[in-house]
Design an enzyme around this catalytic site. Structure first.
Site, short mmCIF file in Angstrom:
data_model
loop_
_atom_site.label_atom_id
_atom_site.label_comp_id
_atom_site.label_asym_id
_atom_site.label_seq_id
_atom_site.Cartn_x
_atom_site.Cartn_y
_atom_site.Cartn_z
N ASN A 56 0.87 -1.18 0.00
CA ASN A 56 0.00 0.00 0.00
C ASN A 56 0.91 1.23 0.00
OD1 ASN A 56 -1.78 2.06 0.47
ND2 ASN A 56 -2.44 1.36 2.49
N GLU A 105 -5.23 -4.80 10.65
CA GLU A 105 -4.22 -3.76 10.85
C GLU A 105 -4.51 -3.02 12.15
OE1 GLU A 105 -2.27 -2.57 6.84
OE2 GLU A 105 -4.00 -1.29 7.15
N LYS A 142 0.15 4.24 -0.28
CA LYS A 142 -0.50 5.44 0.29
C LYS A 142 -0.27 6.63 -0.64
CE LYS A 142 -0.30 3.26 4.78
NZ LYS A 142 -0.20 3.38 6.24
N GLY A 195 2.57 2.62 10.80
CA GLY A 195 3.50 3.74 10.65
C GLY A 195 4.19 4.15 11.94
N SER A 232 3.56 -1.75 10.39
CA SER A 232 5.02 -1.79 10.58
C SER A 232 5.63 -3.15 10.27
CB SER A 232 5.41 -1.35 12.00
OG SER A 232 4.95 -0.02 12.23
N HIS A 246 -9.56 1.06 4.92
CA HIS A 246 -8.28 1.27 5.61
C HIS A 246 -8.52 2.22 6.79
CE1 HIS A 246 -4.21 2.56 6.47
NE2 HIS A 246 -3.81 1.47 5.86
N GLU A 270 -6.97 4.66 7.82
CA GLU A 270 -6.80 6.09 7.50
C GLU A 270 -8.05 6.64 6.84
OE1 GLU A 270 -3.02 5.62 5.52
OE2 GLU A 270 -2.14 5.10 7.46
P1 13P Z 1 3.10 0.64 7.66
O1 13P Z 1 3.64 -0.63 7.10
O2 13P Z 1 3.81 1.86 7.13
O3 13P Z 1 2.99 0.60 9.15
O4 13P Z 1 1.59 0.79 7.11
C1 13P Z 1 0.73 -0.28 7.25
C2 13P Z 1 -0.50 0.01 6.49
O5 13P Z 1 -1.29 0.86 6.85
C3 13P Z 1 -0.74 -0.74 5.24
O6 13P Z 1 -2.01 -0.54 4.76
#
Ligand code: 13P
Length: 250
Positions: free
Chosen positions: A9, A167, A11, A173, A212, A95, A97
């Protein structure tokens, strides 16, 4: 037997130039990870470029979101049939976010899941609790609620062609990864919830871990019985790191 799925992903990162480089690296190493399925999720505007670069390779592509509507006056939105035009295989829905920063409710996420299925694109449904929810001991009820909204709207059979990503929001992150056991416990819980409705579907549904994930921890996470790959953010922006994660699960 469930094949691992390793998903990147990206982002809101990248440029046409950096994406060309990243895809080149992934294509060069993809043959070494033949035991896992690979998919990348660029920002919408680069989906044509990604399609052009990946057509004919073993690497799939998709987008990070889609509209719940098929067309109409929805400024700034992108619909499922448009993604079909670019031959997307998967699409991420719900997601954290999107849920927290853009107010997507469980019901809206379920409608997006349905919109993806309508155009034969496999949804990757994201679920997961915040740190506050984990500390309150309500992880299972939060995940169950998020899952139930989709099961009630689309039914268990929908998961014959869908993926789930667990997640934990506190691990995204932050550099703080769930321990393999913490992740496994929630994955097993999710699979048990699916099995209450249909054990056969539950046994074949892929459940990815995200938060992460990197090459240093992916091997032990993917070794757990109910972890069938990863949804990777930061580490998917580097071809070597992304491929190392994919290899670690083989
Ligand atoms: P990170 O791997 O940067 O923690 O992000 C995970 C994520 O949100 C994947 O969709």
């Amino acid at each position: 037997m469930r094949r691992n799925l390793v998903a990147g992903n990206w982002k809101m990162n990248g440029s046409a130039e950096s994406i060309r480089g990243l895809l080149q690296g992934i294509k060069e190493g993809a043959a070494e990870v033949a035991a896992a399925d690979l998919v990348v999720f660029p920002p919408f505007v680069y989906i044509g470029l990604v399609e052009q670069q990946l057509t004919g390779t073993s690497v799939a592509w998709g987008t990070q979101n889609l509209s719940e509507h098929a067309s109409g006056a929805y400024t700034g939105e992108v619909a499922g049939p448009m993604l079909q035009d670019f031959h997307c295989t998967y699409v991420i829905v719900g997601h954290s976010e999107r849920r927290t920063l853009y107010g997507e409710s469980d019901e809206m996420v379920a409608r997006k899941f349905a919109a993806a299925r309508k155009v034969n694109i496999q949804p990757i449904l994201c679920v997961g609790e915040t740190l506050e929810e984990r500390d309150q001991g309500v992880t299972e009820s939060v995940v169950e609620r998020q899952l139930k909204a989709v099961l009630d709207l689309e039914g268990i059979e929908a998961f014959n062609n869908a993926v789930i990503a667990y997640e934990p929001v506190w691990a995204i992150g932050t550099g703080r990864t769930a321990t393999p056991q913490q992740a496994q416990d929630v994955h097993a819980f999710i699979r048990a919830k699916l099995a209450e409705r249909n054990p056969t579907v539950a046994a074949q549904t892929r459940i990815l871990y995200g938060g992460s994930m990197k090459a240093a921890n992916s091997g032990e996470l993917m070794a757990m019985a109910d972890i069938d790959g990863g949804l990777i953010g930061g580490a998917s922006l580097d071809a070597k790191d992304f491929l190392a994660i994919a290899r670690s699960g083989c």
